[in-house]
Design a protein around this motif. Structure first.
Motif, PDB file in Angstrom:
ATOM      1  N   ASN A  45      -6.657   4.834  44.385  1.00 16.79           N
ATOM      2  CA  ASN A  45      -5.689   4.358  43.396  1.00 16.79           C
ATOM      3  C   ASN A  45      -6.329   4.084  42.045  1.00 16.79           C
ATOM      4  O   ASN A  45      -5.627   3.957  41.046  1.00 16.79           O
ATOM      5  CB  ASN A  45      -5.017   3.072  43.898  1.00 16.79           C
ATOM      6  CG  ASN A  45      -4.198   3.319  45.146  1.00 16.79           C
ATOM      7  OD1 ASN A  45      -3.379   4.213  45.185  1.00 16.79           O
ATOM      8  ND2 ASN A  45      -4.432   2.521  46.177  1.00 16.79           N
ATOM      9  N   LEU A  46      -7.656   3.957  42.014  1.00 16.72           N
ATOM     10  CA  LEU A  46      -8.372   3.759  40.764  1.00 16.72           C
ATOM     11  C   LEU A  46      -9.146   5.022  40.421  1.00 16.72           C
ATOM     12  O   LEU A  46      -9.893   5.541  41.248  1.00 16.72           O
ATOM     13  CB  LEU A  46      -9.343   2.585  40.874  1.00 16.72           C
ATOM     14  CG  LEU A  46      -8.760   1.171  40.865  1.00 16.72           C
ATOM     15  CD1 LEU A  46      -9.881   0.144  40.953  1.00 16.72           C
ATOM     16  CD2 LEU A  46      -7.928   0.928  39.624  1.00 16.72           C
ATOM     17  N   ILE A  47      -8.957   5.502  39.179  1.00 19.59           N
ATOM     18  CA  ILE A  47      -9.673   6.677  38.712  1.00 19.59           C
ATOM     19  C   ILE A  47     -10.594   6.254  37.577  1.00 19.59           C
ATOM     20  O   ILE A  47     -10.140   5.718  36.561  1.00 19.59           O
ATOM     21  CB  ILE A  47      -8.699   7.764  38.218  1.00 19.59           C
ATOM     22  CG1 ILE A  47      -7.756   8.184  39.341  1.00 19.59           C
ATOM     23  CG2 ILE A  47      -9.466   8.967  37.681  1.00 19.59           C
ATOM     24  CD1 ILE A  47      -6.710   9.189  38.912  1.00 19.59           C
ATOM     25  N   LYS A  48     -11.882   6.476  37.737  1.00 14.43           N
ATOM     26  CA  LYS A  48     -12.842   6.134  36.689  1.00 14.43           C
ATOM     27  C   LYS A  48     -12.838   7.253  35.659  1.00 14.43           C
ATOM     28  O   LYS A  48     -13.234   8.375  35.947  1.00 14.43           O
ATOM     29  CB  LYS A  48     -14.234   5.943  37.278  1.00 14.43           C
ATOM     30  CG  LYS A  48     -15.258   5.406  36.280  1.00 14.43           C
ATOM     31  CD  LYS A  48     -16.639   5.252  36.914  1.00 14.43           C
ATOM     32  CE  LYS A  48     -16.657   4.128  37.931  1.00 14.43           C
ATOM     33  NZ  LYS A  48     -18.041   3.863  38.438  1.00 14.43           N
ATOM     34  N   ILE A  49     -12.378   6.940  34.445  1.00 12.40           N
ATOM     35  CA  ILE A  49     -12.252   7.975  33.421  1.00 12.40           C
ATOM     36  C   ILE A  49     -13.360   7.881  32.366  1.00 12.40           C
ATOM     37  O   ILE A  49     -13.459   8.758  31.506  1.00 12.40           O
ATOM     38  CB  ILE A  49     -10.869   7.911  32.729  1.00 12.40           C
ATOM     39  CG1 ILE A  49     -10.633   6.537  32.091  1.00 12.40           C
ATOM     40  CG2 ILE A  49      -9.767   8.233  33.726  1.00 12.40           C
ATOM     41  CD1 ILE A  49      -9.325   6.446  31.314  1.00 12.40           C
ATOM     42  N   SER A  50     -14.176   6.828  32.449  1.00  9.58           N
ATOM     43  CA  SER A  50     -15.311   6.693  31.539  1.00  9.58           C
ATOM     44  C   SER A  50     -16.324   5.749  32.164  1.00  9.58           C
ATOM     45  O   SER A  50     -15.942   4.794  32.843  1.00  9.58           O
ATOM     46  CB  SER A  50     -14.858   6.152  30.179  1.00  9.58           C
ATOM     47  OG  SER A  50     -15.956   6.018  29.297  1.00  9.58           O
TER      48      SER A  50
END
Length: 221
Positions: A45-50
């Motif tokens: 559910n959490l996407i690390k985008i940076s």
């Protein structure tokens, strides 16, 4: 010899500037940030985008926003977490996003702050602990101080512990909260009083509608 020393000085200054830039992060840094999500392979559910040595930025996936026909898109709300590795805490915000269904299972996302000048799309924020539990509430204010003085407005944030709605602290800002360094905001957490015996009636600084409609009840990793 002087030219070589000048070149070394220029390189050193450039390195200092780069190190300083990487050690700071603002909410405004997500403006026009683009990334793609594969709805089939993305399980978390959490996407690390940076991510760097100082900060991580997470996008909270809401699969209800991905019910789109191929070639269509929508404008929607987006929950973003700016996580500081120095303080081991994150700031949860609500911004705008555009979602475009590019091809099968692939969705292109563009993020926007939604802020105009010193106004924010939604002025409510939350501070999360290392396990992403709600720990503090933050409210950004931009309004004239009482009494109003010739349209002179003031910017500040109110920080409040979620366990005791009486304890809060106000921090003055120079402008919109999205241009404040994340660590500068989090550095004020220690100033929030643990108790406040002077208040008879205590209320949360965040409206119930923000918690019910804008922020997830619980952040599931």
């Amino acid at each position: 010899m002087e030219l070589k020393q000048l070149n070394k000085l220029t390189i050193l200054l450039a390195l200092i500037i780069n190190i300083n830039a990487f050690s700071q992060m603002k909410m405004a840094d997500i403006e026009n940030k683009q990334f793609s999500v594969n709805s089939k392979t993305q399980k978390q559910n959490l996407i690390k985008i940076s991510d760097d040595n100082n900060y991580s930025i997470y996008y909270i996936l809401d699969r209800r926003s991905f019910d789109l026909k191929l070639g269509s898109g929508i404008s929607d709300k987006a929950n973003i977490i700016f996580f500081s590795k120095k303080y081991n805490k994150g700031i949860l915000t609500l911004f705008r996003q555009s979602i475009y269904h590019k091809k099968k299972n692939i969705y292109n996302i563009t993020l926007y702050t939604g802020s105009a000048d010193n106004y924010m799309f939604v002025s409510s924020m939350a501070v999360l602990d290392k396990d992403f539990n709600y720990e503090y509430f933050i409210k950004y204010h931009y309004m004239p101080p009482p009494p109003p003085e010739n349209e002179v407005y003031k910017s500040w944030i109110t920080i409040q512990n979620t366990k005791n709605y009486c304890n809060l602290i106000d921090i003055d800002l120079k402008g919109n909260a999205i241009y404040e360094n994340i660590n500068d905001i989090l550095s004020n957490i220690s100033k929030v009083p643990k108790e406040n015996s002077f208040e008879q009636k205590c209320n949360s600084v965040i409206y119930d509608i923000d918690l019910k409609d804008f922020f997830p009840e619980k952040i599931i990793k």
